[in-house]
Design a protein around this motif. Structure first.
Motif, PDB file in Angstrom:
ATOM      1  N   GLY A  50      30.848  38.174  37.373  1.00 16.77           N
ATOM      2  CA  GLY A  50      31.791  37.199  37.710  1.00 16.77           C
ATOM      3  C   GLY A  50      32.404  37.612  38.720  1.00 16.77           C
ATOM      4  N   ALA A  51      33.043  36.457  39.362  1.00 21.36           N
ATOM      5  CA  ALA A  51      33.895  36.426  40.557  1.00 21.36           C
ATOM      6  C   ALA A  51      35.344  35.978  40.124  1.00 21.36           C
ATOM      7  CB  ALA A  51      33.179  35.729  41.538  1.00 21.36           C
ATOM      8  N   LEU A  52      36.421  36.596  40.227  1.00 20.95           N
ATOM      9  CA  LEU A  52      37.706  36.493  39.786  1.00 20.95           C
ATOM     10  C   LEU A  52      38.345  35.895  41.467  1.00 20.95           C
ATOM     11  CD1 LEU A  52      38.641  38.763  37.189  1.00 20.95           C
ATOM     12  CD2 LEU A  52      38.910  36.431  37.165  1.00 20.95           C
ATOM     13  N   GLU A  53      38.765  34.740  41.287  1.00 18.20           N
ATOM     14  CA  GLU A  53      39.711  34.392  42.697  1.00 18.20           C
ATOM     15  C   GLU A  53      41.143  33.971  42.291  1.00 18.20           C
ATOM     16  OE1 GLU A  53      37.001  31.840  44.560  1.00 18.20           O
ATOM     17  OE2 GLU A  53      35.915  33.398  45.473  1.00 18.20           O
ATOM     18  N   ARG A  54      42.081  34.100  43.063  1.00 17.30           N
ATOM     19  CA  ARG A  54      43.219  33.271  42.780  1.00 17.30           C
ATOM     20  C   ARG A  54      43.128  31.834  43.277  1.00 17.30           C
ATOM     21  NH1 ARG A  54      47.218  36.001  39.639  1.00 17.30           N
ATOM     22  NH2 ARG A  54      47.447  38.090  40.480  1.00 17.30           N
ATOM     23  N   ASP A  86      40.607  32.054  38.742  1.00 12.03           N
ATOM     24  CA  ASP A  86      39.592  31.295  38.574  1.00 12.03           C
ATOM     25  C   ASP A  86      38.255  32.179  38.301  1.00 12.03           C
ATOM     26  OD1 ASP A  86      40.944  28.956  38.532  1.00 12.03           O
ATOM     27  OD2 ASP A  86      40.601  28.787  40.829  1.00 12.03           O
ATOM     28  N   LEU A  87      37.787  32.243  37.253  1.00  7.46           N
ATOM     29  CA  LEU A  87      36.546  32.860  36.957  1.00  7.46           C
ATOM     30  C   LEU A  87      35.243  32.124  36.972  1.00  7.46           C
ATOM     31  CD1 LEU A  87      35.362  35.480  35.748  1.00  7.46           C
ATOM     32  CD2 LEU A  87      35.700  34.776  33.760  1.00  7.46           C
ATOM     33  N   HIS A  88      34.365  32.504  37.985  1.00  9.54           N
ATOM     34  CA  HIS A  88      33.066  31.988  38.190  1.00  9.54           C
ATOM     35  C   HIS A  88      32.134  32.930  37.733  1.00  9.54           C
ATOM     36  CE1 HIS A  88      29.812  29.503  39.618  1.00  9.54           C
ATOM     37  NE2 HIS A  88      29.154  30.592  40.229  1.00  9.54           N
ATOM     38  N   VAL A  89      31.562  32.545  36.523  1.00 12.16           N
ATOM     39  CA  VAL A  89      30.411  33.613  36.048  1.00 12.16           C
ATOM     40  C   VAL A  89      28.723  32.980  36.389  1.00 12.16           C
ATOM     41  CG1 VAL A  89      29.350  34.094  33.702  1.00 12.16           C
ATOM     42  CG2 VAL A  89      32.007  33.849  34.090  1.00 12.16           C
ATOM     43  N   THR A  90      28.138  33.978  36.818  1.00 15.88           N
ATOM     44  CA  THR A  90      26.585  33.760  37.030  1.00 15.88           C
ATOM     45  C   THR A  90      25.654  34.637  36.016  1.00 15.88           C
ATOM     46  OG1 THR A  90      27.155  33.808  39.190  1.00 15.88           O
ATOM     47  CG2 THR A  90      24.876  34.011  38.600  1.00 15.88           C
ATOM     48  N   ILE A  91      24.788  33.882  35.344  1.00 14.87           N
ATOM     49  CA  ILE A  91      24.267  34.369  34.283  1.00 14.87           C
ATOM     50  C   ILE A  91      22.611  34.285  34.513  1.00 14.87           C
ATOM     51  CG2 ILE A  91      23.692  34.365  31.891  1.00 14.87           C
ATOM     52  CD1 ILE A  91      26.368  32.623  31.635  1.00 14.87           C
TER      53      ILE A  91
END
Length: 108
Positions: A50-54, A86-91
């Motif tokens: 995951g990538a967490l960004e404000r 904002d969480l962007h998840v890569t699976i």
């Protein structure tokens, strides 16, 4: 443009996979991702990152790595998880199939 076309192609590939991903906040600063196939069966053996960004700034951006905690459920420690993120998840599966999911997380 090209990015839009790439996004459309990725969404078509995801639809063909038939996977679904549910992102939920866990206890403390943990985040869980539940991944299932078209029939609702949990999918095991995935690599989940995951990538967490404000939402309003690049400050504090970071990556998180999820680990399987039960069949089809992957968890990461996202501390500190205060305010809006904002969480962007890569699976990814072992055979290279790719699925992406996004969710805004808000903590007081």
């Amino acid at each position: 443009g090209l990015l839009y076309n790439r996004t459309l192609a990725q969404r078509q590939q995801e639809a063909a996979l038939g996977w679904s991903a549910t992102i939920a906040e866990g206890a403390g600063d943990t985040v869980r991702v539940r991944v299932a196939d078209r029939a609702g069966k949990p999918i095991e053996g995935l690599t989940v990152n995951g990538a967490l960004e404000r939402p309003a700034t690049n400050r504090g951006s970071r990556t998180v790595r999820f680990a399987a905690i039960e069949p089809g459920v992957y968890q990461a420690n996202a501390a500190p998880l205060d305010g809006a993120w904002d969480l962007h998840v890569t699976i990814r599966s072992a055979d290279g199939a790719l699925f992406e999911a996004d969710r805004r997380l808000v903590r007081p």
